[in-house]
Design a protein around this motif. Structure first.
Motif, PDB file in Angstrom:
ATOM      1  N   UNK A  66      -9.384  31.443 110.500  1.00 38.51           N
ATOM      2  CA  UNK A  66      -9.934  32.772 110.276  1.00 38.51           C
ATOM      3  C   UNK A  66     -10.274  33.527 111.539  1.00 38.51           C
ATOM      4  N   UNK A  67      -9.616  33.206 112.639  1.00 47.91           N
ATOM      5  CA  UNK A  67      -9.870  33.913 113.890  1.00 47.91           C
ATOM      6  C   UNK A  67     -11.137  33.428 114.566  1.00 47.91           C
ATOM      7  N   UNK A  68     -11.542  34.155 115.619  1.00 46.55           N
ATOM      8  CA  UNK A  68     -12.702  33.734 116.392  1.00 46.55           C
ATOM      9  C   UNK A  68     -13.964  33.685 115.544  1.00 46.55           C
ATOM     10  N   UNK A  69     -14.129  34.633 114.645  1.00 41.74           N
ATOM     11  CA  UNK A  69     -15.327  34.641 113.799  1.00 41.74           C
ATOM     12  C   UNK A  69     -15.316  33.450 112.835  1.00 41.74           C
ATOM     13  N   UNK A  70     -14.128  33.084 112.343  1.00 42.69           N
ATOM     14  CA  UNK A  70     -14.031  31.929 111.463  1.00 42.69           C
ATOM     15  C   UNK A  70     -14.362  30.639 112.172  1.00 42.69           C
ATOM     16  N   UNK A  71     -13.907  30.496 113.420  1.00 42.51           N
ATOM     17  CA  UNK A  71     -14.257  29.311 114.203  1.00 42.51           C
ATOM     18  C   UNK A  71     -15.758  29.270 114.450  1.00 42.51           C
ATOM     19  N   UNK A  72     -16.340  30.421 114.782  1.00 45.52           N
ATOM     20  CA  UNK A  72     -17.786  30.475 115.046  1.00 45.52           C
ATOM     21  C   UNK A  72     -18.577  29.959 113.851  1.00 45.52           C
ATOM     22  N   UNK A  73     -18.152  30.309 112.638  1.00 46.98           N
ATOM     23  CA  UNK A  73     -18.864  29.879 111.434  1.00 46.98           C
ATOM     24  C   UNK A  73     -18.820  28.370 111.251  1.00 46.98           C
ATOM     25  N   UNK A  74     -17.822  27.710 111.810  1.00 49.32           N
ATOM     26  CA  UNK A  74     -17.676  26.265 111.648  1.00 49.32           C
ATOM     27  C   UNK A  74     -18.442  25.459 112.694  1.00 49.32           C
ATOM     28  N   UNK A  75     -18.941  26.113 113.714  1.00 48.00           N
ATOM     29  CA  UNK A  75     -19.513  25.370 114.840  1.00 48.00           C
ATOM     30  C   UNK A  75     -20.694  24.483 114.464  1.00 48.00           C
ATOM     31  N   UNK A  76     -21.643  24.939 113.623  1.00 42.96           N
ATOM     32  CA  UNK A  76     -22.755  24.040 113.291  1.00 42.96           C
ATOM     33  C   UNK A  76     -22.301  22.726 112.665  1.00 42.96           C
ATOM     34  N   UNK A  77     -21.295  22.767 111.802  1.00 42.60           N
ATOM     35  CA  UNK A  77     -20.799  21.537 111.175  1.00 42.60           C
ATOM     36  C   UNK A  77     -20.117  20.638 112.196  1.00 42.60           C
ATOM     37  N   UNK A  78     -19.395  21.244 113.136  1.00 42.78           N
ATOM     38  CA  UNK A  78     -18.735  20.459 114.177  1.00 42.78           C
ATOM     39  C   UNK A  78     -19.768  19.766 115.048  1.00 42.78           C
ATOM     40  N   UNK A  79     -20.804  20.492 115.447  1.00 44.95           N
ATOM     41  CA  UNK A  79     -21.849  19.904 116.284  1.00 44.95           C
ATOM     42  C   UNK A  79     -22.611  18.817 115.534  1.00 44.95           C
ATOM     43  N   UNK A  80     -22.894  19.041 114.248  1.00 40.82           N
ATOM     44  CA  UNK A  80     -23.648  18.061 113.459  1.00 40.82           C
ATOM     45  C   UNK A  80     -22.877  16.749 113.313  1.00 40.82           C
TER      46      UNK A  80
END
Length: 597
Positions: A151-165
């Motif tokens: 989903x583009x840069x904004x879509x990646x941004x939304x996934x970051x908390x799950x990636x970090x967790x």
């Protein structure tokens, strides 16, 4: 030395530069910011040798009429063209070579695609994480992402908390520079400095990186300096010296990085991503196709000198397995295809194509990989016509190697884009995942692995007309040598790269056992973080050996003096080697890791 691209100056003007050694005249056209139309002037830039006192000649608007006008161009030696104009950030512009309008090859942003207008950049951005200095290399656990399918840069941004967790400490974006069409892998880029429009704006990219740093995530970018794509590459029109036409690569003539202006083009590009966007590191695609160690070492040295106060990490993809590039003052690590290839053979039994190099004695080859890094260290490679591949690597620490079970190439270059969840037994895949995440090498994941995704990652493009036909048919011919696709009807089942459905099918969706897989990754990464990473600063291998046709035991001496041991058995009837220390993770009879003296 001349630099590429537009340079907004403090007085509100912009200096433009172009290296065009093959032409006698260049035109710059300035467009409006509201519509796709040029402003009421066109500057005709004819060759002019400047006086020693000046390099650029300003062309103020008040000297240009509605019928167009001209301005003297400062033309220095070796094909450089310069001009300074009273325009600022946000201005659309393009060059014209003869009758052909072309974008700036160092355009920082495009409007209307790779054939459209370039835009004078504005790098002003209020960083919330101005004090971020990055993370040390030994802490890296990297996840490879494709921005478009998320989903583009904004879509990646939304996934970051799950990636970090999950316990991941970094992610790597597949190439995000401008390429033909809206969708593609990014390796057919033609404007290395420009952010791909379909993914978002430069500031949206900065916001993504800012958000990552707030979560403690490092951010890497995959950059391609070994070739240009077929759609929107105008360099041959005015700078044919950009390529060595007599040096063949899979993409045409080799990029002439021995030419100073061309070396500068790529080194400045690397510095732009690291400085202006604050990426923490770069992965350099297929440097074996560049085949110029002087350029590679010079680029690494300049980057190190320019950013002494940050953790900046430089990683190679290099089929040549050249250990000499993996020095502390040069490159941090190399993607180790050997690790993937031998484990793929053990997990799937496939021995077609390059997997044939790993079909014989795979357990012994895996042991060498865990102990010494490269499997091919000057050994003859059947897949390379029996020629030697690689150089000795046993002297290098394990952290010089990036290991992976899957990545964009190893999934997407399959005809049907299957992931390992569709190709092997889940219990074997769990054991291989534990090996990946608990070994001292730097682990790399591919988006969706953590969810047990079964959706494919296919090869997709957005080409049109004859080029689209050529790409589709070329891909099908590529797989004709595989038994499963020897029949023409079978080849017709290979997805058309240009079909929008091919792109949509490549979005990673969680598998049926997603939570079980996520729990596995969380548990393994917590063990890695707490028990292994703190002691990777001075790790060294102390031996590995095959204990069966598909089983291996390996040991490493950690920086605190403890011994990390791992045993894995990928046979159909596994029997683990005895644990010799404190168990830190076990998975039935297939995998065990322990700490001992």
């Amino acid at each position: 030395m001349n630099s590429w691209g537009p340079e907004p100056l403090a007085d509100g003007t912009t200096r433009f530069r172009l290296w065009a050694p093959d032409v006698e005249a260049v035109t710059i056209e300035i467009g409006t910011t509201e519509q796709d139309a040029p402003s009421p002037f066109v500057l005709s830039l004819s060759k002019h040798v400047p006086s020693p006192e000046t390099e650029d000649v300003e062309a103020p608007f008040d000297k240009l009429g509605a019928n167009g006008g001209s301005a003297a161009l400062a033309s220095t030696e070796n094909g450089w063209w310069h001009i300074t104009l009273p325009v600022g950030a946000g201005t659309r512009y393009r060059f014209r070579i003869g009758d052909t309008p072309v974008p700036d090859p160092a355009s920082h942003r495009q409007w209307g695609g790779v054939h459209g207008w370039s835009i004078v950049p504005d790098h002003a951005y209020h960083w919330r994480t101005e004090d971020w200095r990055g993370r040390p290399w030994h802490e890296m656990v990297i996840m490879e992402l494709h921005a478009g399918t998320l989903g583009g840069f904004s879509g990646v941004t939304a996934r970051l908390p799950a990636i970090a967790a999950l316990g991941v400490t970094a992610f790597e974006l597949m190439p995000i520079n401008a390429f033909g069409g809206d969708r593609g892998w990014g390796y057919d880029g033609v404007l290395p400095y420009a952010v791909h429009e379909a993914y978002g704006s430069p500031d949206e990219l900065r916001a993504l990186i800012d958000a990552a740093h707030e979560l403690g995530l490092s951010v890497f970018l995959d950059v391609v300096y070994n070739h240009f794509g077929p759609d929107g590459n105008y360099l041959g029109l005015y700078a044919d010296r950009f390529f060595h036409r007599d040096v063949a690569t899979p993409w045409g003539g080799a990029v002439a990085v021995d030419e100073p202006p061309i070396a500068r083009f790529f080194i400045d590009n690397a510095l732009m991503w690291l400085r202006d966007y604050r990426f923490d590191g770069l992965r350099f695609d297929a440097v074996h196709a560049i085949d110029n160690s002087v350029f590679l070492d010079t680029m690494a040295s300049e980057i190190r000198d320019a950013l002494p106060d940050r953790h900046t990490h430089l990683v190679l993809e290099n089929e040549a397995n050249d250990a000499a590039r993996l020095r502390p003052d040069a490159y941090d690590a190399q993607w180790n295809d050997d690790f993937h290839n031998v484990l793929h053979v053990l997990l799937t039994g496939e021995t077609n194509a390059y997997y044939g190099d790993f079909a014989d004695r795979p357990a012994e080859r895996l042991a060498r990989c865990l102990s010494e890094g490269f499997i091919y260290q000057g050994d003859p490679s059947p897949n390379h016509d029996g020629k030697p591949r690689g150089t000795p690597s046993a002297h290098l620490p394990p952290t010089r190697f990036v290991s992976f079970l899957q990545n964009h190439d190893q999934i997407g270059n399959r005809a049907l884009g299957e992931r390992l969840t569709r190709l092997t037994d889940p219990a074997k895949l769990r054991a291989a995942t534990a090996l990946l995440l608990l070994s001292p090498q730097i682990p790399l994941l591919f988006m969706g692995e953590e969810d047990g995704s079964e959706t494919p990652f296919l090869f997709f493009t957005d080409f049109h007309d004859d080029l689209a036909d050529a790409v589709r048919e070329g891909r099908r011919r590529e797989f004709a040598k595989f038994p499963a696709f020897a029949d023409e009807k079978a080849r017709e089942t290979i997805p058309d790269p240009n079909d929008l459905a091919t792109f949509d099918r490549s979005r990673p969706l969680p598998g049926a056992d997603a939570e079980s897989w996520r729990a596995l990754y969380r548990d393994l990464l917590a063990i890695r973080r707490d028990r292994i990473v703190p002691h990777l600063g001075d790790v060294r291998a102390i031996g590995a050996q095959a204990t069966g046709d598909a089983s291996v035991v390996a040991r490493w001496r950690l920086g605190n003096g403890a011994c990390l041991g791992i045993a894995i058995d990928l046979s159909d009837t596994p029997t683990l080697h005895a644990i010799q220390g404190e168990p830190i993770y076990t998975d039935g009879a297939r995998f065990a890791a322990w700490l001992g003296s």
